[in-house]
Design a protein around this motif. Structure first.
Motif, mmCIF file in Angstrom:
data_model
loop_
_atom_site.group_PDB
_atom_site.id
_atom_site.type_symbol
_atom_site.label_atom_id
_atom_site.label_comp_id
_atom_site.label_asym_id
_atom_site.label_seq_id
_atom_site.Cartn_x
_atom_site.Cartn_y
_atom_site.Cartn_z
ATOM 1 N N MET A 168 0.848 -1.205 0.000
ATOM 2 C CA MET A 168 0.000 0.000 0.000
ATOM 3 C C MET A 168 0.878 1.248 0.000
ATOM 4 O O MET A 168 1.991 1.224 0.512
ATOM 5 C CB MET A 168 -0.893 0.020 1.251
ATOM 6 C CG MET A 168 -1.949 -1.052 1.322
ATOM 7 S SD MET A 168 -3.145 -1.038 -0.040
ATOM 8 C CE MET A 168 -4.064 0.472 0.291
ATOM 9 N N GLY A 210 -3.702 0.179 -3.434
ATOM 10 C CA GLY A 210 -2.386 -0.451 -3.462
ATOM 11 C C GLY A 210 -2.396 -1.644 -4.400
ATOM 12 O O GLY A 210 -3.266 -1.770 -5.255
ATOM 13 N N GLU A 264 6.010 3.250 -0.523
ATOM 14 C CA GLU A 264 5.067 2.155 -0.256
ATOM 15 C C GLU A 264 5.506 1.305 0.936
ATOM 16 O O GLU A 264 6.695 1.230 1.243
ATOM 17 C CB GLU A 264 4.963 1.250 -1.496
ATOM 18 C CG GLU A 264 4.292 1.914 -2.686
ATOM 19 C CD GLU A 264 4.439 1.107 -3.979
ATOM 20 O OE1 GLU A 264 3.523 1.156 -4.795
ATOM 21 O OE2 GLU A 264 5.479 0.436 -4.166
#
Lengths: 82, 82
Positions: B9, B40, B73
């Protein structure tokens, strides 16, 4: 606030070019234990207020109509987390 | 064959433009119960043979180095399914 996680994957019978590229890169790196990689999407939808049946039904509809393209993708999971 | 599911994500402190677009579209549709959407990736890695500690360690490394960009991320989950 509760979060609903919706997961969408490319349909099994379709080629997934992103995944093919990754599995190709893995085999070039000598990592031959992996036979396939498929890449999909994960949505985290935060809800203001409690998750009741109406919200769940609405999210199910959104997942099918807006978060995924039913021609090429499947909704594989809808889960409520805290 | 066993499949390892890796979920990535965007970091919480970063703007997620895709998610912002979706939550904007939802509010224009009158669906105001949703305060945020973040989008994501979900990887399904199929393994040829049993998933042992070596494979799991390797997938953890791949998830950090190849499947995600650690600047923007987070790897949120690595799970083995059948």
């Amino acid at each position: 606030m509760p979060t609903i996680v919706v997961e969408v994957m490319p349909k099994a019978e379709l080629l997934d070019p992103q995944g093919k590229a990754v599995v190709g890169a893995l085999s070039r790196l000598g990592k031959t234990a992996y036979t396939s990689v498929r890449i999909g999407k994960r949505f985290e939808v935060t809800v203001d207020g409690p998750v009741d049946d109406a919200i769940l039904a609405d999210v199910r509809e959104l997942a099918a109509d807006m978060f995924s393209n039913s021609v090429i993708e499947d909704v594989v999971s809808i889960e409520v987390t805290e």
